[in-house]
Scaffold this motif. Structure first.
Motif, PDB file in Angstrom:
ATOM      1  N   GLY A 100       0.815  -1.205   0.000  1.00 56.31           N
ATOM      2  CA  GLY A 100       0.000   0.000   0.000  1.00 56.31           C
ATOM      3  C   GLY A 100       0.847   1.253   0.000  1.00 56.31           C
ATOM      4  N   THR A 101       0.263   2.353  -0.438  1.00 55.18           N
ATOM      5  CA  THR A 101       0.940   3.647  -0.441  1.00 55.18           C
ATOM      6  C   THR A 101       0.753   4.312   0.912  1.00 55.18           C
ATOM      7  OG1 THR A 101       0.579   3.909  -2.827  1.00 55.18           O
ATOM      8  CG2 THR A 101       1.056   5.900  -1.552  1.00 55.18           C
ATOM      9  N   VAL A 102       1.853   4.668   1.561  1.00 52.41           N
ATOM     10  CA  VAL A 102       1.777   5.263   2.900  1.00 52.41           C
ATOM     11  C   VAL A 102       1.936   6.782   2.860  1.00 52.41           C
ATOM     12  CG1 VAL A 102       2.541   3.155   4.035  1.00 52.41           C
ATOM     13  CG2 VAL A 102       4.247   4.839   3.304  1.00 52.41           C
ATOM     14  N   TYR A 103       2.380   7.302   1.720  1.00 53.42           N
ATOM     15  CA  TYR A 103       2.444   8.756   1.570  1.00 53.42           C
ATOM     16  C   TYR A 103       2.345   9.102   0.092  1.00 53.42           C
ATOM     17  CZ  TYR A 103       3.798  13.635   1.707  1.00 53.42           C
ATOM     18  OH  TYR A 103       3.794  14.996   1.557  1.00 53.42           O
ATOM     19  N   ASN A 104       1.545  10.121  -0.202  1.00 55.25           N
ATOM     20  CA  ASN A 104       1.407  10.627  -1.565  1.00 55.25           C
ATOM     21  C   ASN A 104       1.120  12.125  -1.463  1.00 55.25           C
ATOM     22  OD1 ASN A 104       1.041  11.048  -4.269  1.00 55.25           O
ATOM     23  ND2 ASN A 104      -0.912   9.952  -4.426  1.00 55.25           N
ATOM     24  N   GLY A 105       2.154  12.914  -1.677  1.00 52.58           N
ATOM     25  CA  GLY A 105       1.993  14.363  -1.536  1.00 52.58           C
ATOM     26  C   GLY A 105       3.245  15.066  -2.001  1.00 52.58           C
ATOM     27  N   THR A 106       3.403  16.302  -1.607  1.00 50.38           N
ATOM     28  CA  THR A 106       4.584  17.056  -2.000  1.00 50.38           C
ATOM     29  C   THR A 106       5.736  16.785  -1.042  1.00 50.38           C
ATOM     30  OG1 THR A 106       4.018  18.997  -0.672  1.00 50.38           O
ATOM     31  CG2 THR A 106       3.115  18.886  -2.916  1.00 50.38           C
ATOM     32  N   LEU A 107       6.919  17.050  -1.522  1.00 49.94           N
ATOM     33  CA  LEU A 107       8.098  16.916  -0.663  1.00 49.94           C
ATOM     34  C   LEU A 107       8.013  17.902   0.499  1.00 49.94           C
ATOM     35  CD1 LEU A 107      10.890  15.557  -0.326  1.00 49.94           C
ATOM     36  CD2 LEU A 107      11.853  17.461  -1.630  1.00 49.94           C
ATOM     37  N   ALA A 108       7.425  19.061   0.249  1.00 47.14           N
ATOM     38  CA  ALA A 108       7.317  20.093   1.278  1.00 47.14           C
ATOM     39  C   ALA A 108       6.414  19.665   2.429  1.00 47.14           C
ATOM     40  CB  ALA A 108       6.793  21.387   0.664  1.00 47.14           C
ATOM     41  N   ALA A 109       5.449  18.794   2.167  1.00 48.07           N
ATOM     42  CA  ALA A 109       4.493  18.393   3.205  1.00 48.07           C
ATOM     43  C   ALA A 109       4.869  17.080   3.878  1.00 48.07           C
ATOM     44  CB  ALA A 109       3.093  18.273   2.594  1.00 48.07           C
ATOM     45  N   PHE A 110       5.950  16.447   3.451  1.00 52.23           N
ATOM     46  CA  PHE A 110       6.339  15.169   4.059  1.00 52.23           C
ATOM     47  C   PHE A 110       6.685  15.385   5.529  1.00 52.23           C
ATOM     48  CE2 PHE A 110       9.203  11.599   4.956  1.00 52.23           C
ATOM     49  CZ  PHE A 110       8.439  10.543   4.464  1.00 52.23           C
ATOM     50  N   PRO A 111       6.165  14.519   6.440  1.00 49.34           N
ATOM     51  CA  PRO A 111       6.405  14.717   7.882  1.00 49.34           C
ATOM     52  C   PRO A 111       7.891  14.644   8.227  1.00 49.34           C
ATOM     53  CG  PRO A 111       5.453  12.553   7.451  1.00 49.34           C
ATOM     54  CD  PRO A 111       5.353  13.320   6.182  1.00 49.34           C
ATOM     55  N   THR A 112       8.314  15.555   9.080  1.00 48.68           N
ATOM     56  CA  THR A 112       9.726  15.627   9.432  1.00 48.68           C
ATOM     57  C   THR A 112       9.940  15.657  10.936  1.00 48.68           C
ATOM     58  OG1 THR A 112       9.688  18.051   9.319  1.00 48.68           O
ATOM     59  CG2 THR A 112      10.336  16.857   7.317  1.00 48.68           C
ATOM     60  N   ASP A 113      11.131  15.166  11.323  1.00 47.20           N
ATOM     61  CA  ASP A 113      11.662  15.302  12.686  1.00 47.20           C
ATOM     62  C   ASP A 113      10.819  14.669  13.778  1.00 47.20           C
ATOM     63  OD1 ASP A 113      13.829  16.796  11.677  1.00 47.20           O
ATOM     64  OD2 ASP A 113      12.588  18.591  11.660  1.00 47.20           O
ATOM     65  N   SER A 114       9.970  13.699  13.444  1.00 48.23           N
ATOM     66  CA  SER A 114       9.146  13.111  14.505  1.00 48.23           C
ATOM     67  C   SER A 114       8.713  11.696  14.148  1.00 48.23           C
ATOM     68  CB  SER A 114       7.915  13.971  14.777  1.00 48.23           C
ATOM     69  OG  SER A 114       7.053  13.342  15.690  1.00 48.23           O
ATOM     70  N   TRP A 115       9.093  10.729  14.982  1.00 49.28           N
ATOM     71  CA  TRP A 115       8.617   9.356  14.813  1.00 49.28           C
ATOM     72  C   TRP A 115       7.100   9.309  14.996  1.00 49.28           C
ATOM     73  CZ3 TRP A 115       5.960   6.265  18.262  1.00 49.28           C
ATOM     74  CH2 TRP A 115       5.874   4.900  17.964  1.00 49.28           C
ATOM     75  N   THR A 116       6.577  10.180  15.837  1.00 47.75           N
ATOM     76  CA  THR A 116       5.142  10.175  16.134  1.00 47.75           C
ATOM     77  C   THR A 116       4.311  10.381  14.880  1.00 47.75           C
ATOM     78  OG1 THR A 116       5.612  11.064  18.339  1.00 47.75           O
ATOM     79  CG2 THR A 116       3.337  11.219  17.554  1.00 47.75           C
ATOM     80  N   THR A 117       4.755  11.245  13.991  1.00 46.09           N
ATOM     81  CA  THR A 117       3.993  11.529  12.771  1.00 46.09           C
ATOM     82  C   THR A 117       4.558  10.796  11.561  1.00 46.09           C
ATOM     83  OG1 THR A 117       5.350  13.495  12.345  1.00 46.09           O
ATOM     84  CG2 THR A 117       3.307  13.801  13.611  1.00 46.09           C
ATOM     85  N   GLY A 118       5.483   9.862  11.787  1.00 50.33           N
ATOM     86  CA  GLY A 118       6.105   9.132  10.692  1.00 50.33           C
ATOM     87  C   GLY A 118       5.112   8.273   9.927  1.00 50.33           C
ATOM     88  N   VAL A 119       5.525   7.828   8.750  1.00 55.55           N
ATOM     89  CA  VAL A 119       4.660   7.028   7.882  1.00 55.55           C
ATOM     90  C   VAL A 119       5.255   5.636   7.704  1.00 55.55           C
ATOM     91  CG1 VAL A 119       3.866   9.083   6.668  1.00 55.55           C
ATOM     92  CG2 VAL A 119       5.821   7.786   5.761  1.00 55.55           C
ATOM     93  N   GLY A 120       4.463   4.756   7.088  1.00 56.29           N
ATOM     94  CA  GLY A 120       4.946   3.407   6.802  1.00 56.29           C
ATOM     95  C   GLY A 120       5.212   2.596   8.046  1.00 56.29           C
ATOM     96  N   SER A 121       4.307   2.661   9.008  1.00 56.66           N
ATOM     97  CA  SER A 121       4.514   1.983  10.293  1.00 56.66           C
ATOM     98  C   SER A 121       4.366   0.465  10.166  1.00 56.66           C
ATOM     99  CB  SER A 121       3.499   2.523  11.310  1.00 56.66           C
ATOM    100  OG  SER A 121       3.653   1.887  12.558  1.00 56.66           O
ATOM    101  N   TRP A 122       5.281  -0.255  10.776  1.00 59.64           N
ATOM    102  CA  TRP A 122       5.190  -1.716  10.864  1.00 59.64           C
ATOM    103  C   TRP A 122       5.877  -2.190  12.143  1.00 59.64           C
ATOM    104  CZ3 TRP A 122      10.006  -4.384  10.324  1.00 59.64           C
ATOM    105  CH2 TRP A 122      11.058  -3.612   9.808  1.00 59.64           C
TER     106      TRP A 122
END
Length: 202
Positions: free
Chosen positions: A138-160
């Motif tokens: 599945g796709t865990v992120y689809n957006g702009t580079l500017a909106a990609f979550p940064t500096d936080s595991w809490t808001t990270g993507v692709g969790s497993w």
């Protein structure tokens, strides 16, 4: 109290202090005996050994050997690229997530550059060398580079998550593209981002 004293013969003055003192001494002695007997009872719980406490261990590696996933220069509207990376976690049970750090851009290119991140299915192949055999879960992120979550595991993507019984590997496929609608203002622009995979124990 006074009426009672009137009915009794008044004792001699010299004997009154002795009677009072003796009575007081008896009461005090009785109190000491009672407390001494009471203090003699005791009980205790069965000794309970403290459990052994130890720290866990956690490992997290990727297969890109700290190399840049993408190095693209002179790109034009309509350009795109794709790369894969395999991430392996071992040790204590943990949750792995992806986020970015050190984002930088000029001419607002990061706001136009599209970024997609797919998490590979368990057992999916692929890695830093190529994406051959990659199967997307599945796709865990689809957006702009500017909106990609940064500096936080809490808001990270692709969790497993890992079970901790053995090292677990998952593959990510990351793609970028510059839409054909990108404005002329992004010419000579730059954009960069460092991907960080972080594991935290449960």
């Amino acid at each position: 109290m006074r009426s009672l004293l009137r009915r009794r013969p008044r004792p001699r003055p010299v004997r009154t202090p002795a009677v009072v003192a003796a009575g007081g001494a008896l009461v005090l002695a009785a109190g000491l005996v009672w407390h001494s007997a009471y203090a003699g009872f005791s009980d205790a719980t069965t000794p309970l050994a403290l459990p052994t406490v130890s720290t866990g261990a956690l490992t997290l590696v990727d297969d890109d050997s700290a190399q840049r996933m993408f190095v693209a220069t002179g790109i034009k509207p309509g350009a795109s690229g794709t790369g894969c990376v395999a991430v392996t976690a071992g040790g204590s049970p943990a949750t792995v997530r992806l986020y970015g750090t050190g984002r930088a851009t000029t001419n607002a290119l990061s706001g136009q550059l599209r970024l997609t991140v797919e998490l590979g299915a368990p057992g999916s192949r692929g890695g830093a060398s190529n994406c051959n055999g990659f199967t997307s879960a599945g796709t865990v992120y689809n957006g702009t580079l500017a909106a990609f979550p940064t500096d936080s595991w809490t808001t990270g993507v692709g969790s497993w998550t890992t079970t901790g019984s053995a090292a677990t590997a998952r593959v990510y496929r990351i793609g970028w593209s510059l839409p054909t609608t990108a404005p002329n203002s992004v010419q000579n622009g730059t954009a960069s981002l460092t991907f960080v995979w972080e594991a935290r124990t449960k």
